[in-house]
Design a protein around this motif. Structure first.
Motif, PDB file in Angstrom:
ATOM      1  N   ALA A  37     -16.706   0.588 -29.420  1.00  0.00           N
ATOM      2  CA  ALA A  37     -17.682   1.557 -28.914  1.00  0.00           C
ATOM      3  C   ALA A  37     -18.844   1.745 -29.895  1.00  0.00           C
ATOM      4  CB  ALA A  37     -16.991   2.893 -28.644  1.00  0.00           C
ATOM      5  N   ILE A  66     -21.382  -0.958 -29.427  1.00  0.00           N
ATOM      6  CA  ILE A  66     -22.214  -0.732 -28.240  1.00  0.00           C
ATOM      7  C   ILE A  66     -23.280   0.309 -28.557  1.00  0.00           C
ATOM      8  CG2 ILE A  66     -22.212   0.010 -25.835  1.00  0.00           C
ATOM      9  CD1 ILE A  66     -20.777  -2.669 -26.379  1.00  0.00           C
ATOM     10  N   GLN A  67     -22.877   1.357 -29.259  1.00  0.00           N
ATOM     11  CA  GLN A  67     -23.815   2.408 -29.638  1.00  0.00           C
ATOM     12  C   GLN A  67     -24.938   1.841 -30.510  1.00  0.00           C
ATOM     13  OE1 GLN A  67     -21.975   5.824 -31.467  1.00  0.00           O
ATOM     14  NE2 GLN A  67     -23.903   6.601 -32.290  1.00  0.00           N
ATOM     15  N   VAL A  95     -26.812  -0.281 -18.608  1.00  0.00           N
ATOM     16  CA  VAL A  95     -25.702  -1.143 -18.985  1.00  0.00           C
ATOM     17  C   VAL A  95     -24.893  -1.465 -17.735  1.00  0.00           C
ATOM     18  CG1 VAL A  95     -24.208   0.822 -19.599  1.00  0.00           C
ATOM     19  CG2 VAL A  95     -23.692  -1.464 -20.491  1.00  0.00           C
ATOM     20  N   VAL A 150     -21.258  -2.729 -16.814  1.00  0.00           N
ATOM     21  CA  VAL A 150     -19.982  -2.817 -17.511  1.00  0.00           C
ATOM     22  C   VAL A 150     -18.845  -2.981 -16.504  1.00  0.00           C
ATOM     23  CG1 VAL A 150     -19.830  -0.283 -17.583  1.00  0.00           C
ATOM     24  CG2 VAL A 150     -18.423  -1.643 -19.146  1.00  0.00           C
ATOM     25  N   THR A 160     -15.076   0.330 -19.440  1.00  0.00           N
ATOM     26  CA  THR A 160     -15.899   1.537 -19.482  1.00  0.00           C
ATOM     27  C   THR A 160     -15.561   2.440 -20.667  1.00  0.00           C
ATOM     28  OG1 THR A 160     -14.363   2.611 -17.934  1.00  0.00           O
ATOM     29  CG2 THR A 160     -16.347   1.584 -16.998  1.00  0.00           C
ATOM     30  N   VAL A 172     -18.026   2.313 -23.378  1.00  0.00           N
ATOM     31  CA  VAL A 172     -19.362   2.837 -23.126  1.00  0.00           C
ATOM     32  C   VAL A 172     -19.380   4.361 -23.049  1.00  0.00           C
ATOM     33  CG1 VAL A 172     -21.256   2.893 -21.460  1.00  0.00           C
ATOM     34  CG2 VAL A 172     -20.088   0.730 -21.949  1.00  0.00           C
ATOM     35  N   LEU A 183     -22.264   7.418 -24.790  1.00  0.00           N
ATOM     36  CA  LEU A 183     -23.440   7.553 -23.920  1.00  0.00           C
ATOM     37  C   LEU A 183     -24.412   8.610 -24.424  1.00  0.00           C
ATOM     38  CD1 LEU A 183     -22.239   7.221 -20.216  1.00  0.00           C
ATOM     39  CD2 LEU A 183     -23.794   5.715 -21.475  1.00  0.00           C
ATOM     40  N   VAL A 243     -25.433   3.550 -15.782  1.00  0.00           N
ATOM     41  CA  VAL A 243     -24.210   2.776 -15.989  1.00  0.00           C
ATOM     42  C   VAL A 243     -23.824   2.187 -14.641  1.00  0.00           C
ATOM     43  CG1 VAL A 243     -21.818   2.782 -16.748  1.00  0.00           C
ATOM     44  CG2 VAL A 243     -23.471   4.318 -17.840  1.00  0.00           C
TER      45      VAL A 243
END
Length: 521
Positions: free
Chosen positions: A87, A90-91, A102, A104, A109, A112, A116, A124
């Motif tokens: 995570a 992704i950030q 994104v 996904v 998920t 993500v 968020l 999303v």
């Protein structure tokens, strides 16, 4: 190109998809065109347009191409992410490139959702999501986005110099870097990777070929092969969504009738330990990339199937710069010769002069070569550092022989200097794994009071072997016969695993730091 193929060979299968549970499905080129335009129309309705960054995070999936091509059609930049990330990764990527969307897969998920609120992500889109259970504002499903959308799309007029993707490097040191490519990258793959790596040119009868690249959707290699060669040539390709298992992959090669395979060295090494003669494969080409391929699997596959695996070299930043391209003899252990028209060479580490045969230098490419990237996304300081001279220096070391074949020697940071000798780690590792007792190895410099540094080898043993002083002595004597005496590992440590990046490359920097800490203690 996909639209053109859809008009000319629309009924040709573009993708044969096979899942781990045995499910099969196919997409023709006409299907790809229709699917990508449905998604493009759906994205436009959501407010996604030219210049927006669209991240994607999904496994090998029959809708992967529709998503990628649809995003490109609206003029967005693709930002591929691997399922092996976390995570926080992704950030970092979302914030670094300021991604707004994104896509996904439902199974991912959890990577993500927790970050968020800490990112600029506004939308999303969940692949295979439950339409009756949205996760909140800005969440929708791929199925909802494409539902009822037309199969024609009048989008922006994109050209070769328009931005296409931001592929993050795997980051062996420091933070991953955002490598920017323009749409011409796909042309380069079609003009370079297809003929000089895959062996696909205008004389290839694509109706008799089935291509399979085992890479995942989050890697630059996905663009190198499934997108950059498979789609741009009009070929039929196999996509398999399942964990790597040698017997399963060999069974797929046989039953699906794969003719051209692109896999990573680890997979070839594991193939080499299987009963290859038990499989009636139809391969006419076997390609390898990601890291150098050792001699042993090349010889084993050649003996069993009559196909010589051809190694190739490139980066996230480039196309195939050096390959054992069709028409030249394969030298085991060599990455091949510079790909025609690319301009790859080997420069002195400290000077912009080409090295002599046998000397170690840095692989470099002229900055005006079409084979390299277009800078780092909104990182002018990195552009200044890497692209301000006459050459783009790859950071990878190599030597060449009198015939012009390149041999990988390691990363520039990985070079070992012992008593004044410059030693590339790969030669040491390559020789070690040719011993029956060694499954995998990593060579680094280990501080030494007299020699400055000595070669230290971290060794994972093959099944059936036990660590001990006798085996250590045996390996050292073996190495003295296989390499120049000054290159043998004076120190050996047996381990159960090696530190690696998310893309599977050995993080020698961690091992070097470990050696330095031991010395300083």
């Amino acid at each position: 190109m996909v639209e053109e193929y859809a008009g000319e060979i629309g009924d040709r299968v573009a993708v044969k998809f096979r899942s781990e549970d045995g499910t099969r499905t196919e997409r023709t080129y006409a299907d790809l065109r229709d699917d990508m335009y449905r998604f493009a129309n759906g994205l436009e309705d959501l407010g996604v347009g030219e210049g927006d960054r669209v991240m994607h995070l999904f496994p090998r999936h029959p809708d992967a191409f529709a998503i990628q091509l649809g995003a490109l059609a609206v003029g967005a930049l693709l930002v591929p992410c691997s399922a092996m990330l976390r995570a926080k990764d992704i950030q970092f990527r979302a914030n670094d490139c300021e991604a707004s969307t994104v896509v996904v897969h439902e199974s991912l998920t959890d990577m993500v959702e927790p970050v968020l609120e800490e990112t600029p992500l506004e939308r999303v889109i969940v692949l295979e999501g439950d339409e009756d259970d949205p996760d909140g504002d800005g969440w929708t499903t791929f199925e909802s986005v494409v539902d009822g959308q037309p199969t024609e799309y009048d989008g922006p007029d994109l050209e070769a110099e328009d931005p296409m993707s931001i592929n993050y490097t795997s980051g062996t040191t420091g933070k991953p870097k955002p490598v920017l490519h323009k749409h011409r990258w796909m042309y380069c793959f079609n003009a370079v990777n297809a003929p000089y790596w895959w062996g696909v040119d205008e004389d290839t009868d694509l109706e008799d070929e089935l291509l399979w690249a085992t890479t995942g959707t989050g890697w630059a290699k996905w663009f190198w092969s499934p997108v950059g060669v498979g789609l741009t040539t009009g070929a039929t390709q196999l996509i398999y969504d399942g964990e790597f298992d040698p017997e399963t992959f060999l069974e797929i090669l046989e039953t699906e009738g794969v003719t051209k395979l692109c896999a990573v060295p680890t997979q070839y090494r594991m193939f080499a330990n299987a009963d290859l003669e038990d499989y009636d494969v139809q391969l006419n080409d076997a390609l390898s990339a990601g890291e150098p391929l050792n001699r042993e699997p090349i010889e084993r596959i050649e003996e069993a199937w009559g196909v010589t695996p051809r190694d190739g070299y490139g980066q996230t930043e480039t196309v195939a710069l050096v390959t054992n391209y069709p028409g030249i003899d394969v030298k085991p252990g060599s990455m091949g010769k510079p790909t025609p028209g690319v301009g790859a060479t080997i420069l002195d580490v400290d000077e912009e002069e080409e090295v002599e045969p046998g000397e170690i230098g840095e692989i470099a490419v002229p900055i005006d070569s079409p084979a390299i990237f277009d800078g780092y996304y909104e990182k002018p300081h990195l552009d200044e550092r890497k692209l301000s001279g006459e050459y783009y220096r790859t950071g990878d070391l190599a030597s060449k022989d009198e015939d012009g074949y390149f041999f990988f020697e390691g990363r520039a940071d990985d070079i070992i200097i012992s008593s004044g000798y410059r030693i590339g780690p790969f030669e040491v590792e390559d020789a070690l794994v040719s011993h029956d007792a060694v499954a995998e190895a990593a060579a680094v410099d280990s501080p030494h009071d007299e020699r400055g540094s000595v070669v230290k080898a971290y060794v994972i043993l093959a099944e059936g072997y036990e660590p001990g002083e006798d085996l250590e002595d045996e390996l050292q004597e073996f190495m003295k016969e296989e390499t120049a005496p000054y290159k043998y590992p004076r120190r050996i440590e047996f381990v159960d695993e090696l530190p690696k990046t998310s893309s599977g490359k050995i993080r020698r920097i961690e091992l070097r730091e470990q050696e330095q800490e031991k010395h300083d203690a």
